[in-house]
Structure formats: C-alpha cells, structure tokens
Enzyme design. Structure first.
Site, PDB file in Angstrom:
ATOM      1  N   THR A  24      43.854  12.645  25.564  1.00 20.41           N
ATOM      2  CA  THR A  24      44.591  13.581  24.721  1.00 20.41           C
ATOM      3  C   THR A  24      46.018  13.096  24.514  1.00 20.41           C
ATOM      4  OG1 THR A  24      45.180  15.911  24.389  1.00 20.41           O
ATOM      5  CG2 THR A  24      45.430  15.040  26.617  1.00 20.41           C
ATOM      6  N   ASP A  34      37.340  18.299  23.070  1.00 22.35           N
ATOM      7  CA  ASP A  34      37.602  18.703  21.687  1.00 22.35           C
ATOM      8  C   ASP A  34      37.463  20.205  21.663  1.00 22.35           C
ATOM      9  OD1 ASP A  34      38.371  17.740  19.087  1.00 22.35           O
ATOM     10  OD2 ASP A  34      36.493  18.578  18.359  1.00 22.35           O
ATOM     11  N   SER A  35      38.431  20.828  21.078  1.00 22.87           N
ATOM     12  CA  SER A  35      38.443  22.289  21.120  1.00 22.87           C
ATOM     13  C   SER A  35      39.001  22.835  19.823  1.00 22.87           C
ATOM     14  CB  SER A  35      39.289  22.778  22.301  1.00 22.87           C
ATOM     15  OG  SER A  35      40.596  22.238  22.242  1.00 22.87           O
ATOM     16  N   GLY A  71      49.079  26.141  19.939  1.00 25.56           N
ATOM     17  CA  GLY A  71      48.035  26.352  18.945  1.00 25.56           C
ATOM     18  C   GLY A  71      47.962  27.796  18.466  1.00 25.56           C
ATOM     19  N   ASP A 110      47.294  30.415  20.172  1.00 24.21           N
ATOM     20  CA  ASP A 110      47.462  31.377  21.262  1.00 24.21           C
ATOM     21  C   ASP A 110      48.184  32.666  20.863  1.00 24.21           C
ATOM     22  OD1 ASP A 110      46.136  29.562  22.822  1.00 24.21           O
ATOM     23  OD2 ASP A 110      47.821  29.124  24.156  1.00 24.21           O
TER      24      ASP A 110
END
Length: 201
Positions: free
Chosen positions: A13, A74-75, A161, A163
């Site tokens: 990452t 991966d998310s 992100g 959140d």
C-alpha cells in the site's frame, strides 16, 4: 492453510492511513510491517473489476520487487442505492489532478443518491479483501465487510476516505467520529484481519 512464520511483512500500500491500521493490527503478533510506499515501490495499475483481482495485482508487483511475503488489500465502499458503486472504483471517484480528494468523492456519492431519490437509510458496506502472497506463489484470501448507512453532511475528523459519512450498523457515530482503536475493532479490515489470524494459530 499455510501459516505465517515470517516476522517481517510487506504491506502493498501507499496509503498511510491503511498502513497505520495494519501496523496496529499486526503489532500484538510481533510482526514488523513496512509498506510499498515506504520502500518507494511504484504503484501498479489496478485493472481488474473485483477487489480480489486488484489486491492480487498489488501483491504480485510487491513480491516481484522485493522477494518478501506480501499482504495486499483492496477495499472500497459499495452503496446499495447506486447498484454497488463506487465499489472497486472508490479511490477513482476521489482522483483529481492534484491527488485524491475524498470530499469530492463523498459529495458525488450523496448527489447521485439525491438525484435518484434513494430512500433512507441509505445502506452501504465497506468491503476489504486481503491477499497474502508468498514468494513461491502460494496465496491465502480473506474477505471482510462492515455494513452500515450513509449520512450527510460529513461528520468527524478521524480516519480517511469515506469515514466521515459512514455510520456502521449498531452505532450512531461515523467512523470519523470514532477513535482509531474503536474503528479498528469493528471495521471491514478488522473483520478480514480476524479471519487472517488463522495464519498465526
């Protein structure tokens, strides 16, 4: 199921927030974590249309570059009212000429929900796929999910992100209003990591 015996692990990452989450999750197991970003590795193009496919791309590129065992993740977020979008394109929705802007991505998401008149609660799921890849090509895959719903306007300053607009099921605060420890207990990545812990058993 192959066990993880190594005490040094590379996380594929370049996302500092993701790295810190991983570092906190691995610390109790005595595993030293470094990242592709910290080693200056290039980011490979993510050309697959699934979380597993893109995690594999990142894992393979990092293994080939370093010869270390690699954990790639991966998310993204899938929004039911948008037929699962942005999904694997979560980061793409944040791309700008000057880097990623997740306020732009969150605004686009909410605007599209408004335009479609999607009723509340506007359910969504954070999803994480972990691919553990060894230099000999052996892999183990673990998937995690955190269901919840979206709110507007964004709330909180923690996390990264999406959140600030995601409230996980059973809670009344967004991820961004929680401490990192509180989020790590219930996040999609924590769910996947709990499953990955069979590698330490």
């Amino acid at each position: 199921m192959r066990k993880l015996s190594e005490k040094k692990l590379l996380i594929a990452t370049h996302n500092k927030g993701k790295l810190e989450e991983m570092r906190a999750l691995f610390a109790p197991h005595g595993i030293e974590v470094t990242s592709a970003g910290e080693l200056g590795l290039a980011e490979p193009p993510e050309t697959e249309d699934s979380f597993i496919g893109n995690a594999r791309i990142k894992a393979r590129a990092a293994v080939e570059a370093t010869g270390l065992p690699v954990l790639a993740d991966d998310s993204g977020i899938t929004v039911d009212g948008l037929d699962g979008a942005p999904g694997v394109y979560t980061a793409d929705w944040a791309e700008t000429p000057n880097g990623r802007d997740f306020l732009q991505a969150m605004t686009r998401t909410w605007d599209e929900l408004e335009a479609k008149g999607v009723p509340h609660p506007r359910t969504a799921q954070f999803r994480a796929t972990l691919v553990m890849l060894w230099p000999d090509g052996h892999e183990e895959i673990f998937e995690g999910v955190a269901p919840g719903h979206l709110v507007w306007p964004p709330r909180g300053v923690q996390g990264h992100g999406y959140d600030p607009i995601f409230v996980p099921d059973g809670h009344d605060r967004t991820y961004a209003e929680m401490t990192p420890e509180q989020k790590n207990d219930i996040s999609h990545r924590a769910d996947a990591f709990r499953k990955l812990q069979v590698l330490f058993a």
